[in-house]
Design a protein around this motif. Structure first.
Motif, PDB file in Angstrom:
ATOM      1  N   ASP A 160       9.017   6.546 -13.215  1.00 64.66           N
ATOM      2  CA  ASP A 160       8.104   5.894 -12.272  1.00 64.66           C
ATOM      3  C   ASP A 160       8.101   6.601 -10.920  1.00 64.66           C
ATOM      4  O   ASP A 160       8.797   7.609 -10.748  1.00 64.66           O
ATOM      5  CB  ASP A 160       8.442   4.395 -12.128  1.00 64.66           C
ATOM      6  N   ASN A 161       7.337   6.062  -9.996  1.00 65.55           N
ATOM      7  CA  ASN A 161       7.148   6.751  -8.708  1.00 65.55           C
ATOM      8  C   ASN A 161       8.394   6.749  -7.835  1.00 65.55           C
ATOM      9  O   ASN A 161       8.647   7.717  -7.132  1.00 65.55           O
ATOM     10  CB  ASN A 161       5.971   6.129  -7.958  1.00 65.55           C
ATOM     11  N   VAL A 162       9.159   5.652  -7.902  1.00 69.10           N
ATOM     12  CA  VAL A 162      10.378   5.606  -7.088  1.00 69.10           C
ATOM     13  C   VAL A 162      11.377   6.652  -7.585  1.00 69.10           C
ATOM     14  O   VAL A 162      11.962   7.396  -6.779  1.00 69.10           O
ATOM     15  CB  VAL A 162      10.988   4.178  -7.080  1.00 69.10           C
ATOM     16  N   SER A 163      11.555   6.764  -8.896  1.00 62.75           N
ATOM     17  CA  SER A 163      12.525   7.769  -9.362  1.00 62.75           C
ATOM     18  C   SER A 163      12.052   9.199  -9.097  1.00 62.75           C
ATOM     19  O   SER A 163      12.870  10.103  -8.893  1.00 62.75           O
ATOM     20  CB  SER A 163      12.916   7.571 -10.830  1.00 62.75           C
ATOM     21  N   MET A 164      10.731   9.398  -9.049  1.00 60.60           N
ATOM     22  CA  MET A 164      10.236  10.745  -8.692  1.00 60.60           C
ATOM     23  C   MET A 164      10.601  11.103  -7.251  1.00 60.60           C
ATOM     24  O   MET A 164      10.975  12.245  -6.961  1.00 60.60           O
ATOM     25  CB  MET A 164       8.725  10.825  -8.889  1.00 60.60           C
ATOM     26  N   ILE A 165      10.526  10.103  -6.361  1.00 58.98           N
ATOM     27  CA  ILE A 165      10.917  10.342  -4.961  1.00 58.98           C
ATOM     28  C   ILE A 165      12.427  10.602  -4.902  1.00 58.98           C
ATOM     29  O   ILE A 165      12.902  11.488  -4.188  1.00 58.98           O
ATOM     30  CB  ILE A 165      10.513   9.145  -4.072  1.00 58.98           C
ATOM     31  N   GLN A 166      13.174   9.843  -5.714  1.00 57.23           N
ATOM     32  CA  GLN A 166      14.629  10.027  -5.726  1.00 57.23           C
ATOM     33  C   GLN A 166      15.002  11.412  -6.257  1.00 57.23           C
ATOM     34  O   GLN A 166      15.916  12.050  -5.743  1.00 57.23           O
ATOM     35  CB  GLN A 166      15.283   8.913  -6.549  1.00 57.23           C
ATOM     36  N   GLU A 167      14.271  11.892  -7.240  1.00 51.47           N
ATOM     37  CA  GLU A 167      14.535  13.254  -7.736  1.00 51.47           C
ATOM     38  C   GLU A 167      14.222  14.299  -6.677  1.00 51.47           C
ATOM     39  O   GLU A 167      14.935  15.281  -6.533  1.00 51.47           O
ATOM     40  CB  GLU A 167      13.705  13.532  -8.996  1.00 51.47           C
ATOM     41  N   ALA A 168      13.134  14.061  -5.917  1.00 51.70           N
ATOM     42  CA  ALA A 168      12.768  14.995  -4.849  1.00 51.70           C
ATOM     43  C   ALA A 168      13.790  14.949  -3.706  1.00 51.70           C
ATOM     44  O   ALA A 168      13.981  15.930  -2.987  1.00 51.70           O
ATOM     45  CB  ALA A 168      11.376  14.672  -4.329  1.00 51.70           C
ATOM     46  N   GLY A 169      14.429  13.787  -3.536  1.00 55.23           N
ATOM     47  CA  GLY A 169      15.449  13.658  -2.494  1.00 55.23           C
ATOM     48  C   GLY A 169      14.892  13.362  -1.117  1.00 55.23           C
ATOM     49  O   GLY A 169      15.649  13.250  -0.148  1.00 55.23           O
ATOM     50  N   THR A 170      13.573  13.255  -1.008  1.00 58.15           N
ATOM     51  CA  THR A 170      12.931  13.052   0.291  1.00 58.15           C
ATOM     52  C   THR A 170      11.801  12.035   0.175  1.00 58.15           C
ATOM     53  O   THR A 170      10.991  12.120  -0.751  1.00 58.15           O
ATOM     54  CB  THR A 170      12.262  14.367   0.777  1.00 58.15           C
ATOM     55  N   LEU A 171      11.744  11.113   1.133  1.00 59.28           N
ATOM     56  CA  LEU A 171      10.597  10.211   1.247  1.00 59.28           C
ATOM     57  C   LEU A 171       9.737  10.733   2.387  1.00 59.28           C
ATOM     58  O   LEU A 171      10.154  10.747   3.545  1.00 59.28           O
ATOM     59  CB  LEU A 171      11.062   8.781   1.548  1.00 59.28           C
ATOM     60  N   ARG A 172       8.533  11.190   2.037  1.00 57.58           N
ATOM     61  CA  ARG A 172       7.638  11.745   3.059  1.00 57.58           C
ATOM     62  C   ARG A 172       6.778  10.628   3.651  1.00 57.58           C
ATOM     63  O   ARG A 172       5.999  10.001   2.938  1.00 57.58           O
ATOM     64  CB  ARG A 172       6.747  12.831   2.445  1.00 57.58           C
ATOM     65  N   CYS A 173       6.967  10.415   4.960  1.00 57.56           N
ATOM     66  CA  CYS A 173       6.296   9.304   5.635  1.00 57.56           C
ATOM     67  C   CYS A 173       5.301   9.842   6.654  1.00 57.56           C
ATOM     68  O   CYS A 173       5.675  10.629   7.523  1.00 57.56           O
ATOM     69  CB  CYS A 173       7.301   8.455   6.403  1.00 57.56           C
ATOM     70  N   GLY A 174       4.071   9.368   6.574  1.00 56.17           N
ATOM     71  CA  GLY A 174       3.082   9.695   7.597  1.00 56.17           C
ATOM     72  C   GLY A 174       3.202   8.678   8.720  1.00 56.17           C
ATOM     73  O   GLY A 174       3.059   7.476   8.480  1.00 56.17           O
ATOM     74  N   VAL A 175       3.516   9.150   9.910  1.00 53.79           N
ATOM     75  CA  VAL A 175       3.679   8.261  11.071  1.00 53.79           C
ATOM     76  C   VAL A 175       2.934   8.863  12.265  1.00 53.79           C
ATOM     77  O   VAL A 175       2.610  10.044  12.273  1.00 53.79           O
ATOM     78  CB  VAL A 175       5.172   8.068  11.458  1.00 53.79           C
ATOM     79  N   LYS A 176       2.712   8.040  13.278  1.00 51.72           N
ATOM     80  CA  LYS A 176       2.161   8.580  14.520  1.00 51.72           C
ATOM     81  C   LYS A 176       3.286   9.285  15.275  1.00 51.72           C
ATOM     82  O   LYS A 176       4.463   8.953  15.097  1.00 51.72           O
ATOM     83  CB  LYS A 176       1.560   7.442  15.346  1.00 51.72           C
ATOM     84  N   PHE A 177       2.930  10.250  16.089  1.00 50.36           N
ATOM     85  CA  PHE A 177       3.937  10.962  16.896  1.00 50.36           C
ATOM     86  C   PHE A 177       3.784  10.640  18.380  1.00 50.36           C
ATOM     87  O   PHE A 177       4.566  11.097  19.197  1.00 50.36           O
ATOM     88  CB  PHE A 177       3.806  12.484  16.691  1.00 50.36           C
ATOM     89  N   ASP A 178       2.735   9.857  18.733  1.00 47.00           N
ATOM     90  CA  ASP A 178       2.459   9.644  20.165  1.00 47.00           C
ATOM     91  C   ASP A 178       2.292   8.167  20.511  1.00 47.00           C
ATOM     92  O   ASP A 178       1.712   7.859  21.549  1.00 47.00           O
ATOM     93  CB  ASP A 178       1.200  10.425  20.579  1.00 47.00           C
ATOM     94  N   VAL A 179       2.778   7.271  19.648  1.00 44.65           N
ATOM     95  CA  VAL A 179       2.632   5.843  19.917  1.00 44.65           C
ATOM     96  C   VAL A 179       4.005   5.226  20.183  1.00 44.65           C
ATOM     97  O   VAL A 179       4.806   5.027  19.262  1.00 44.65           O
ATOM     98  CB  VAL A 179       1.899   5.116  18.767  1.00 44.65           C
ATOM     99  N   LEU A 180       4.249   4.951  21.447  1.00 39.81           N
ATOM    100  CA  LEU A 180       5.522   4.390  21.889  1.00 39.81           C
ATOM    101  C   LEU A 180       5.771   3.053  21.187  1.00 39.81           C
ATOM    102  O   LEU A 180       4.882   2.218  21.095  1.00 39.81           O
ATOM    103  CB  LEU A 180       5.428   4.179  23.404  1.00 39.81           C
ATOM    104  N   GLY A 181       6.997   2.882  20.669  1.00 36.57           N
ATOM    105  CA  GLY A 181       7.367   1.630  20.011  1.00 36.57           C
ATOM    106  C   GLY A 181       7.141   1.648  18.510  1.00 36.57           C
ATOM    107  O   GLY A 181       7.747   0.877  17.781  1.00 36.57           O
ATOM    108  N   PHE A 182       6.273   2.536  18.019  1.00 36.09           N
ATOM    109  CA  PHE A 182       5.959   2.588  16.579  1.00 36.09           C
ATOM    110  C   PHE A 182       6.322   3.938  15.970  1.00 36.09           C
ATOM    111  O   PHE A 182       7.152   4.020  15.065  1.00 36.09           O
ATOM    112  CB  PHE A 182       4.483   2.240  16.353  1.00 36.09           C
ATOM    113  N   GLY A 183       5.690   4.992  16.476  1.00 34.20           N
ATOM    114  CA  GLY A 183       6.026   6.343  16.011  1.00 34.20           C
ATOM    115  C   GLY A 183       5.853   7.274  17.195  1.00 34.20           C
ATOM    116  O   GLY A 183       4.719   7.539  17.606  1.00 34.20           O
ATOM    117  N   PHE A 184       6.966   7.719  17.765  1.00 34.05           N
ATOM    118  CA  PHE A 184       6.908   8.493  19.010  1.00 34.05           C
ATOM    119  C   PHE A 184       7.931   9.616  18.944  1.00 34.05           C
ATOM    120  O   PHE A 184       9.111   9.376  18.698  1.00 34.05           O
ATOM    121  CB  PHE A 184       7.201   7.578  20.201  1.00 34.05           C
ATOM    122  N   ARG A 185       7.446  10.844  19.148  1.00 36.63           N
ATOM    123  CA  ARG A 185       8.350  11.993  19.124  1.00 36.63           C
ATOM    124  C   ARG A 185       9.026  12.114  20.484  1.00 36.63           C
ATOM    125  O   ARG A 185       8.387  12.404  21.478  1.00 36.63           O
ATOM    126  CB  ARG A 185       7.559  13.257  18.799  1.00 36.63           C
TER     127      ARG A 185
END
Ligand code: GLU
Length: 245
Positions: free
Chosen positions: A1-26
Motif C-alpha cells: 500500500d501507499n504507506v509502506s511505499m513511503i516507508q520503503e523510500a524512507g522519506t515523507l515528501r511534504c509540500g508546505v509554504k516557505f513564507d507563511v509565519l506560524g504554518f510553513g516558514f523558512r
C-alpha cells in the motif's frame, strides 16, 4: 500500500509554504522550516518511521504537485472544499481559518465591503480560495491583483500597489507581525477549514494521517503546537481541535 511505499523510500515528501509565519516558514538563520503545517508533516513522518522532506508548495501548485507525484502530502494552509475534493482527497480538518483583510494602519477601510465600495485594489494569492471569495464579494477583475505568494502580496501593499491584502486571517496575522504599520481588520467573511491534501486513490494514507491527527488531539500535542505556532500571533488559547467538522 501507499504507506509502506513511503516507508520503503524512507522519506515523507511534504509540500508546505516557505513564507507563511506560524504554518510553513523558512527560518532565514537556520534554514529550518517552522510552523504548524511543518510540524504536522514531522509528526506524520515520525509515526511512519521516516524522515520528512520539505518542498515549497505555493497556492497554485498544490494540486499539480500531488497529481504529478512531486510530493506525498500537501500541508500548505489548504482549505478543504467540495470543488477541490473533486480532484484530491483531504484529511480531517486541523485548523479553522477565516478570510479577513490586512491594511496599512492609516487606511480608512474597515472591511471587504469598504474595499469594494471604494473600488480600490486588493491583493491576494493566485490559485487560492481567497481569490475566488474576493470575486464573490464583488471585487472587480481590474481591482484584483494576484501574486504567487503572500509575502509578495504584502510587499505590494507596502509599496502602494494595492490598498489591502485579503486571505486567511491566520496568514494575515503573520504578515502584520513581520511588517510594522500593517494591521488585520474586520470579522472573518468566510470559513476556511484547513486539511492535508492527498492524491486520490490513497485511502490507506488518508486513514493513517487521520489517525495521527486524532492521536495528536487526544494526547495534547495539537494544542501544544497551536500554543507554540499560532498563539504568539493571535493571542488566543488553543480551541478544541476542529478535526471532525
Ligand atoms: N486557505 C486558502 C486556500 O487554500 C487560502 C490560503 C492559501 O492560499 O494558502 O486557498
Amino acid at each position: 500500500d501507499n504507506v509502506s511505499m513511503i516507508q520503503e523510500a524512507g522519506t515523507l515528501r511534504c509540500g508546505v509554504k516557505f513564507d507563511v509565519l506560524g504554518f510553513g516558514f523558512r527560518n532565514p538563520e537556520t534554514g529550518d522550516i517552522e510552523g504548524l503545517d511543518a510540524d504536522l508533516c514531522r509528526a506524520i513522518a515520525d509515526s511512519m518511521g521516516v524522515e520528512p522532506e520539505f518542498v515549497e508548495a505555493i497556492s497554485a501548485n498544490r494540486i499539480p504537485f500531488l497529481q504529478e507525484d512531486r510530493v506525498d502530502i500537501i500541508s500548505s494552509t489548504m482549505t478543504r472544499n467540495e470543488e477541490r475534493l473533486q480532484e484530491i482527497d483531504f484529511s480531517k480538518i486541523y485548523y479553522l481559518a477565516g478570510q479577513k483583510i490586512l491594511v496599512k494602519s492609516d487606511s480608512p477601510h474597515q472591511s471587504v465591503d469598504d474595499l469594494v465600495a471604494a473600488g480600490v485594489k486588493v491583493c491576494s494569492g493566485q490559485g487560492s480560495t481567497s481569490e475566488t471569495n474576493l470575486r464573490d464579494k464583488g471585487v472587480e477583475e481590474g481591482n484584483l491583483v494576484l501574486f504567487a505568494t503572500y509575502s509578495e502580496a504584502a510587499q505590494a501593499l507596502l509599496d502602494g500597489r494595492c490598498d489591502a491584502v485579503s486571505t486567511d486571517d491566520s496568514i494575515l496575522f503573520g504578515l502584520a507581525q513581520q511588517n510594522e504599520g500593517l494591521e488585520v481588520r474586520g470579522e472573518a467573511f468566510t470559513e476556511e477549514p484547513l486539511g492535508i491534501g492527498i492524491k486520490k486513490g490513497k485511502e490507506d494514507l488518508v486513514a493513517f494521517i487521520d489517525a495521527v491527527l486524532d492521536q495528536m488531539a487526544a494526547n495534547g500535542r495539537w494544542a501544544e503546537l497551536y500554543d507554540m505556532h499560532i498563539k504568539p500571533y493571535t493571542g488566543d488559547e488553543a480551541p478544541e481541535p476542529p478535526l471532525d467538522m
